[in-house]
Motif scaffolding. Structure first.
Motif: not given
Ligand code: SF4
Length: 230
Positions: A1-10
């Motif tokens: 699967m093409l994933i642009s970004e995985i990140f932790h935020s609010l």
């Protein structure tokens, strides 16, 4: 699967604003909104091809149990159903942020964040006629919205550019043939800067008071500016 970004935020938008969350942004979109604030996941899709197991591993490396599948358009990503299923099996609270142009088809989801695109989203002459026609033919699908509403908890989130957008929103809501409580309708000022948001905040907040809709801020713009990974 093409994933642009995985990140932790609010979470910056909607009913869960402020809740620490892991964001999984799929790359690729079936629309081309003129003011898209994630062109790297739509107009020029980019990212890494990741297996589901690797996506889940990265999600688990963060402390939050709230996970947001976003895009681009996550519902066109291959294997999105399997990814949602595996995240639910882990006990995650799952929000799916979608433009509601693709039916849910039983996808695991706790909160469907539906963001249908209004006429002002139409792409300009940067795109060829074929793409402009595709955007126009796909962006408004009241029967798909109705499917999502029937499937579980939801919020309807609209980017509002001018006061005249409200008539278009209300016509779309009528066409879903669903009873939508006004507090489930979130109106968000268009803008990717605080100045842009504030320029629309006055009349939009008054309009929400008059109609019972929820005024929706963009916390991430306030806290971080319009930056990737936030
Ligand atoms: S639907 Fe969302 S990701 Fe796709 S072009 Fe529109 S704003 Fe961008």
């Amino acid at each position: 699967m093409l994933i642009s970004e995985i990140f932790h935020s609010l979470q910056g938008e909607g009913e869960l604003t402020g809740v620490p969350s892991v964001f999984v942004r799929t790359s690729g979109c079936n629309l081309r909104c003129n003011w898209c604030d994630t062109p790297y996941a739509s107009w020029q899709p980019e990212g890494e091809n990741l297996e589901i197991a690797e996506i889940v591993r990265r999600v688990r490396s963060y402390p939050s149990k709230h996970v947001v599948l976003t895009g681009g358009e996550p519902m066109i990503a291959p294997d999105i159903h399997e990814l949602a299923f595996q995240l639910k099996e882990l006990g995650c609270h799952l929000t799916i942020e979608t433009a509601a142009t693709v039916r849910p088809r039983g996808i695991a989801c706790d909160l469907a964040s539906l963001s249908p695109k209004l006429a002002h989203s139409a792409p300009d002459e940067r795109l060829d006629d074929a793409w402009r026609r595709k955007h126009e033919s796909l962006r408004r699908q009241p029967e798909v919205i109705a499917d999502w509403i029937a499937a579980g908890d939801y919020q309807l989130k609209f980017v509002v550019s001018s006061e005249s957008d409200v008539a278009e929103i209300e016509e779309l809501l009528r066409d879903t043939l669903c009873v939508v409580p006004p507090h489930k309708v979130l109106l968000m000022p268009e803008g990717t800067t605080l100045e842009g948001l504030r320029a629309r905040a006055g009349w939009l907040s008054e309009l929400c008071k008059a109609r019972g809709y929820r005024y929706a801020h963009r916390l991430h713009v306030e806290l971080y500016g319009n930056r990737r990974g936030t």
